[in-house]
Design an enzyme around this catalytic site. Structure first.
Site, mmCIF file in Angstrom:
data_model
loop_
_atom_site.group_PDB
_atom_site.id
_atom_site.type_symbol
_atom_site.label_atom_id
_atom_site.label_comp_id
_atom_site.label_asym_id
_atom_site.label_seq_id
_atom_site.Cartn_x
_atom_site.Cartn_y
_atom_site.Cartn_z
ATOM 1 N N HIS A 243 13.862 -24.272 28.935
ATOM 2 C CA HIS A 243 14.224 -23.130 29.798
ATOM 3 C C HIS A 243 14.588 -23.678 31.166
ATOM 4 O O HIS A 243 13.645 -23.692 32.039
ATOM 5 C CB HIS A 243 12.947 -22.181 29.836
ATOM 6 N N HIS B 48 18.142 -18.743 30.570
ATOM 7 C CA HIS B 48 16.759 -18.409 30.393
ATOM 8 C C HIS B 48 16.145 -19.658 29.344
ATOM 9 O O HIS B 48 15.146 -20.310 29.890
ATOM 10 C CB HIS B 48 16.297 -16.946 29.579
ATOM 11 N N SER C 253 -24.215 -0.597 24.485
ATOM 12 C CA SER C 253 -23.999 -0.462 23.065
ATOM 13 C C SER C 253 -24.157 -2.093 22.919
ATOM 14 O O SER C 253 -24.700 -2.543 21.962
ATOM 15 C CB SER C 253 -22.857 -0.271 22.817
ATOM 16 N N GLU D 50 -10.597 -4.899 27.008
ATOM 17 C CA GLU D 50 -10.844 -6.165 26.172
ATOM 18 C C GLU D 50 -10.056 -7.521 26.245
ATOM 19 O O GLU D 50 -10.473 -8.401 26.428
ATOM 20 C CB GLU D 50 -10.928 -5.823 24.580
ATOM 21 N N HIS E 76 -13.722 2.254 13.693
ATOM 22 C CA HIS E 76 -14.628 1.392 14.480
ATOM 23 C C HIS E 76 -15.500 0.562 13.410
ATOM 24 O O HIS E 76 -16.219 -0.355 13.948
ATOM 25 C CB HIS E 76 -15.888 2.332 15.244
#
Ligand SMILES: Cc1ncc(C[n+]2csc(CCOP(=O)(O)OP(=O)(O)O)c2C)c(N)n1
Ligand SMILES: [Mg+2]
Length: 726
Positions: free
Chosen positions: A86, A321, A445, A472, A534
């Site tokens: 690149h 690129h 939890s 997360e 879940h």
């Protein structure tokens, strides 16, 4: 080099002594050292900037543009030689890089591990030749041959930068968005360590984190997660340069990226420098000056650049690129740039101007002086600082951990393993101030907040607990950055099912061989009513597939504590702790069995005579296997129960041990785990059975679900009987 360090050191000592002679008390003497260290760094910067602009004007001395063109030439030539790579971004960002590296970056090429160096992260990792050029030119141990062999087998100059601390590569980048997120983690680690260790007049932790990023990084969602949190946590020493070139692979970004980027970052609480001409060195320098003057906010410097700058027919287009420019265009670029030198040849005046070794050595020597004075003034702190920076566990750790595990066993408590994880954290954390982590908005939890936790905020970073918010992926990659920075053992928590959100950051931790402890609770259909969205099914199996990821699924308080200990002691890779929501009973063991947990698999309950069958189980299914073995014994079938909390650790044991636990002659084997079965057949063998779950779960109370999916004593007993030949 050594000579230089010594001279700088001697000078500092002389200066300190001179000031001390006129000082009234020893405190002033120490202050004198500090003043020397801090002032001298800034003065050297100023002096250097002046000399650089003078150089640009003096005949025969390279101008800034010539220095930047060295990057352009090396990058286009290396890509051409490799016939892949690149060139566009390195050529477009060369002028920015030249200003940053020559005038601002605090580093010592001779010691890439100097703890107080600035961190530089190339988040647009495809621009790897930019980084390799900079490392080579400034004097790191990166040879011209390595540039010539860019992207070739066995070379450190890989297609995308791969974490290689000895060579100056601070993190592996290429997966867009993660580099800037690692940088947030590095800047956070710096801020936390500074809050912990710096004392009045002793800024022993005082460095910046610089990031290069492109459109791709900003399009990736993780950049939102990380940069939003960086604003809230007021990471004032984080400075990012946005390569605003309007181009990504598919062409002009106006068809898919029309955000108001400056507005976006201002809303995060960043300082934003808008519309900086990325090819105007003075404008870039002015923006950096403004960035470093702002200490309460991270800064984004939006630099307008031309991708492939210097390639006359291709610059500004996506064709630069990710492909070689081609021989003709390379020649045309040489002409356009006025670069008359053959490939991989740097004229000596340019090489000399780039060489940062003298400056680096004296900067580090000044810091070493400061550290020396700190050690005199604050010996205990200095010792602790050294321990943490070197990544050593505290003295007496092994016996402390043994005793903690023995206590947890003696308590014999029945509880969910997520709760057992908190018990382990409560036991270990007071010994380990380097342990820092948090949860992605599931603290209550995941039970990640131990009794010794204090929360890190924007105004006070002296704590050890981070509220990551619902992020997360960001959390996991930020923790990678903290691990890369050093001085911190990071841990992070969420529901196991959302490990998927973070997966590529897990992969990067595994690839880089860095430590992070993933606390994954609610590990199966056992979470019950929240239902299939879940309930993890394939997650444990797929985490086990990842090279260098260690996965523990402990069955009670004792295995959980051993798993935590293993994760804390393991410096060269990430560890997932897979934990139940629901309660599980404590298993009785003798001392030898407790010792064997760390081997990943062991005999938890043996048959009276030679086993007729082996039941292999993990986590919440271990108690089920034990109950089934008892029933089978009553029916005259001897079943051994093997608890297998960590398959990869078990598989790393000597063959004799593995065979002793799982005698090859016993082919009647039943594996029980409430998850995907795929990985277990190597244990069950062709005569065995695997009781698992290969479909999505359901929303219902956990007890009913276990019954429905076959996790019952009856089913384990019947399955075993169906394969035992007796
Ligand atoms: C997560 C991720 N998705 C896709 C890619 C493939 N990729 C590499 S560079 C790139 C485009 C990046 O555009 P930009 O950051 O603007 O780089 P520039 O073309 O300006 O150098 C893409 C899609 C990647 N490396 N990482
Ligand atoms: Mg771009």
């Amino acid at each position: 080099m050594m000579q230089l360090v010594t001279i700088a050191g001697q000078f500092a000592a002389w200066w300190t002594a001179r000031l001390a002679a006129s000082a009234k008390n020893p405190e002033n003497a120490r202050l004198a050292t500090v003043i020397f260290a801090v002032v001298s760094h800034n003065e050297r910067r100023q002096a250097q900037k002046t000399s650089m602009s003078q150089q640009a004007n003096a005949a025969g001395q390279p101008a800034r543009r010539d220095l930047a063109n060295a990057i352009r030439a090396l990058s286009m030539d290396a890509v051409q030689a490799a016939n892949s790579g690149h060139p566009g971004a390195p050529m477009g960002m060369a002028d920015i890089a030249e200003v940053l590296w020559n005038d601002y970056l605090k580093h010592n090429p001779a010691n890439p591990r100097w703890p107080d160096r600035d961190r530089f992260v190339l988040s647009n990792g495809h621009a790897s030749m930019l980084l390799y050029s900079l490392l080579h030119l400034t004097g790191y141990d990166v040879s011209m041959d390595e540039l010539r062999n860019f992207r070739q087998f066995g070379q450190r100059t890989a297609g995308h930068p791969e974490y290689e601390p000895e060579m100056g590569v601070e993190t592996t980048t290429g997966p867009l968005g993660q580099g800037v997120t690692n940088a947030v983690g590095m800047a956070l680690a710096e801020k936390m360590l500074a809050a912990r260790f710096n004392r009045e007049g002793f800024p022993v932790v005082d460095h910046r984190t610089w990031v290069f990023l492109g459109d791709g990084c900003l399009m990736e969602g993780i950049s939102h997660e990380a940069c939003s949190l960086a604003g809230t946590l007021k990471l004032g020493k984080l400075i990012a340069f946005y390569d605003d070139n309007d181009i990504s692979i598919d062409g002009d970004v106006s068809g898919w990226f029309t955000d108001d980027t400056p507005g976006r970052f201002e809303s995060y609480g960043w300082q934003v420098m808008r519309d900086v001409d990325g090819h105007d060195s003075a404008a870039v320098a002015a923006a950096i000056d403004a960035a470093t003057a702002e200490t309460g906010k991270p800064t984004l410097i939006c630099c307008k650049t031309v991708i492939g700058y210097g390639a006359p027919n291709k610059q500004g287009s996506a064709s630069t690129h990710g492909a070689p420019l081609g021989e003709d265009e390379v020649a045309a670029a040489r002409e356009a740039l006025g670069w008359d030198y053959p490939p991989f040849e740097i004229p000596s005046a340019v090489a000399t101007a780039w060489d940062a070794r003298e400056r680096g050595a004296s900067d580090e020597a000044a810091w070493a002086e400061l550290l020396g004075a700190y050690a005199t003034a604050h010996p205990e702190l200095a010792k602790e600082f050294g321990r943490r920076i070197n990544g050593e566990l505290p003295e007496g750790w092994a016996s402390f951990a043994d005793a903690a595990i023995a206590r947890i066993d003696a308590a014999g408590a029945n509880m969910a393993t997520r709760k057992a994880s908190l018990v382990a954290l409560d036991a270990f954390a007071p010994e380990l101030p380097e342990l820092a982590g948090g949860s992605a908005d599931l603290t209550g939890s995941n039970l990640t907040k131990h009794a010794d936790s204090t929360v890190v905020t924007g105004d006070d970073a002296s704590g050890n607990y981070i509220y990551f918010g619902v992020r997360e992926f960001g959390m996991t990659a930020i923790c990678n950055g903290m691990a890369l920075h050093g001085g911190i053992i990071p841990y992070s928590g969420t529901f196991l099912v959302f490990s998927d959100y973070a997966r590529n950051a897990l992969r990067m931790a595994a690839l880089m061989q860095i430590q992070q402890i993933l606390v994954y609770t609610h590990d199966s259909i056992g979470l019950g009513e929240d239902g299939p969205t879940h309930q993890p099914i394939e997650h444990v199996a797929s985490l086990r597939l990842m090279p260098n990821m260690r996965v523990w699924r402990p069955c009670d308080t004792v295995e959980t504590a051993v798993a935590w200990r293993d994760a804390l002691e393991r410096r060269d890779g990430p560890t997932s702790l897979v934990l139940t929501r629901q309660g599980v009973p404590h298993q009785p063991r003798d001392a030898e069995q407790i010792g064997s947990i760390a081997r990943g698999g062991y005999v938890l309950r043996d048959s009276a005579g030679d086993p007729d069958a082996i039941l292999i189980a993990t986590g919440s299914e271990v108690a089920l296997a034990v109950a089934a073995a008892e029933r089978l014994a009553a029916e005259g079938i001897g079943a051994r129960v093997v608890s297998m909390p960590c398959t990869s650790v078990f598989e790393s044991q000597a063959a004799e041990y593995q065979d002793a636990v799982l005698p090859p002659a016993v082919s009647a084997r039943v594996v029980v785990e409430a998850g995907a079965t795929g990985g277990w057949w190597r244990y069950a063998g062709s005569s065995g059975e695997v009781i698992g779950i290969d479909c999505f779960g359901k929303s219902a109370p956990a007890g009913e679900l276990f019954e429905h999916f076959g996790f019952s004593v009856d089913n384990v007993v019947d399955t075993t009987k169906s394969i035992v030949t007796k």
